[in-house]
Design an enzyme around this catalytic site. Sequence first.
Site, PDB file in Angstrom:
ATOM      1  N   TYR A 272       0.702  -1.341   0.407  1.00  0.00           N
ATOM      2  CA  TYR A 272       0.261   0.032  -0.016  1.00  0.00           C
ATOM      3  C   TYR A 272       0.757   0.866   0.246  1.00  0.00           C
ATOM      4  O   TYR A 272       1.972   1.140   0.793  1.00  0.00           O
ATOM      5  CB  TYR A 272      -1.211  -0.658   1.295  1.00  0.00           C
ATOM      6  CG  TYR A 272      -1.649  -1.068   1.795  1.00  0.00           C
ATOM      7  CD1 TYR A 272      -2.997  -1.266   1.090  1.00  0.00           C
ATOM      8  CD2 TYR A 272      -0.914  -2.600   1.872  1.00  0.00           C
ATOM      9  CE1 TYR A 272      -4.023  -2.051   1.481  1.00  0.00           C
ATOM     10  CE2 TYR A 272      -2.193  -3.322   2.326  1.00  0.00           C
ATOM     11  CZ  TYR A 272      -3.508  -3.894   2.042  1.00  0.00           C
ATOM     12  OH  TYR A 272      -3.949  -4.275   2.441  1.00  0.00           O
ATOM     13  N   HIS A 278      -6.305  -0.008  -0.543  1.00  0.00           N
ATOM     14  CA  HIS A 278      -6.327  -1.017  -1.734  1.00  0.00           C
ATOM     15  C   HIS A 278      -4.982  -1.774  -1.509  1.00  0.00           C
ATOM     16  O   HIS A 278      -4.461  -0.269  -2.032  1.00  0.00           O
ATOM     17  CB  HIS A 278      -7.557  -1.384  -2.051  1.00  0.00           C
ATOM     18  CG  HIS A 278      -9.077  -1.626  -2.141  1.00  0.00           C
ATOM     19  ND1 HIS A 278      -9.281  -2.969  -1.005  1.00  0.00           N
ATOM     20  CD2 HIS A 278      -9.777  -0.479  -1.947  1.00  0.00           C
ATOM     21  CE1 HIS A 278     -10.564  -2.508  -0.570  1.00  0.00           C
ATOM     22  NE2 HIS A 278     -10.820  -1.389  -1.604  1.00  0.00           N
ATOM     23  N   LYS A 309      -3.908  -5.671  -9.141  1.00  0.00           N
ATOM     24  CA  LYS A 309      -2.900  -4.849  -9.105  1.00  0.00           C
ATOM     25  C   LYS A 309      -1.589  -5.745  -9.494  1.00  0.00           C
ATOM     26  O   LYS A 309      -1.642  -6.675 -10.728  1.00  0.00           O
ATOM     27  CB  LYS A 309      -2.189  -5.624  -7.463  1.00  0.00           C
ATOM     28  CG  LYS A 309      -3.639  -5.960  -6.820  1.00  0.00           C
ATOM     29  CD  LYS A 309      -3.075  -6.452  -4.958  1.00  0.00           C
ATOM     30  CE  LYS A 309      -4.328  -7.351  -4.408  1.00  0.00           C
ATOM     31  NZ  LYS A 309      -5.332  -5.609  -3.853  1.00  0.00           N
TER      32      LYS A 309
END
Length: 331
Positions: A272, A278, A309
């Site tokens: 993060y 998130h 991601k």
Amino acid sequence: MKAEFTDGKITIGPEGKALYTNSGYGRPAGKRLSLSGEEALYLLGRDKIELDGYDFDTLASELSADPKFMRRFLLYRDIRERGYVIQTGPHDFRVFRRGEKPGTGRSQFMIRVLAERDLVGFNEVLDDIASAKNMRKQFLVGVVDDEDEITYYEVKSNEITEGVAENSPAEVTGMLYGRSVVIKTPPESSLEKAWFGTRLDKERLLLSPPEVLYLLEREILKIRDTDISSFSEIAAEEDHEIESKYVVYKDLRDKKQIARTAYKFGHHFRVYSGEKKHSELLVHAFPSEEFMPMSVISRSVRLAHSVRKKMLFASVERNNIEYIEFARIKM
């Protein structure tokens, strides 16, 4: 159009110039046009050239004495049929921008061809990335699977930018429970606000091994009769990867990024920046000399994409880290 196969080289006479100027096949060699094996097989299979004593099958069989030839041919054919001009290059191939060709345009991609079971050496990957970057090209890996389907990945170095996470909590004292370290601290303490530890109960915070090592090294954490050297030995008894993991964890934390375990995703850290709720990255750490199966990389990239991601592989050589991003792309 007649071609000749002499001394391991396939060439066409002056009439072959049209193949080069119109469609970017081959390379001029004096008055003749020199073809790579992939180009020759492709053109022979489409009846664009004739080669005495050879049809598609016999030429493919002879060229396949090189065990990597067929995978290169399959990628060559795929790129050609997508409308790009492709030539052999300093990697395996270089690919021109759509609609462009040698002499009138610039190549855009450098491509390395792999099979799904190949082992990937990240030192070699870094060399390929650097080479492509010096030539101002994008570096791609094209992976040919066992059913001859091809998946393309853009591969590049990724510079971790500085986040905004709090990085200097107040000093604390911990207790060693076997191989675990527990801090007695109330909820919303500076340690917890800086995203260190996991609540064991209302009074106690449990620290992960990389967190312990980081806080010990920065002299934020004190544990009776325990320093960073002794705890490193304790952690290594359970985790043979702790050395490279800690180097990466420390680097991320020093850059004000928050690194938490990514075990549920099959990797070392989810990361993060401190700005978002998130995580944005998945990071896997390993020593630079290790190899990783391409199949593992493929699974990692697909999983990272499915949870929105980026997938980074952190290649560690002592305290030097290279973050390598693999991202699946469509050609």
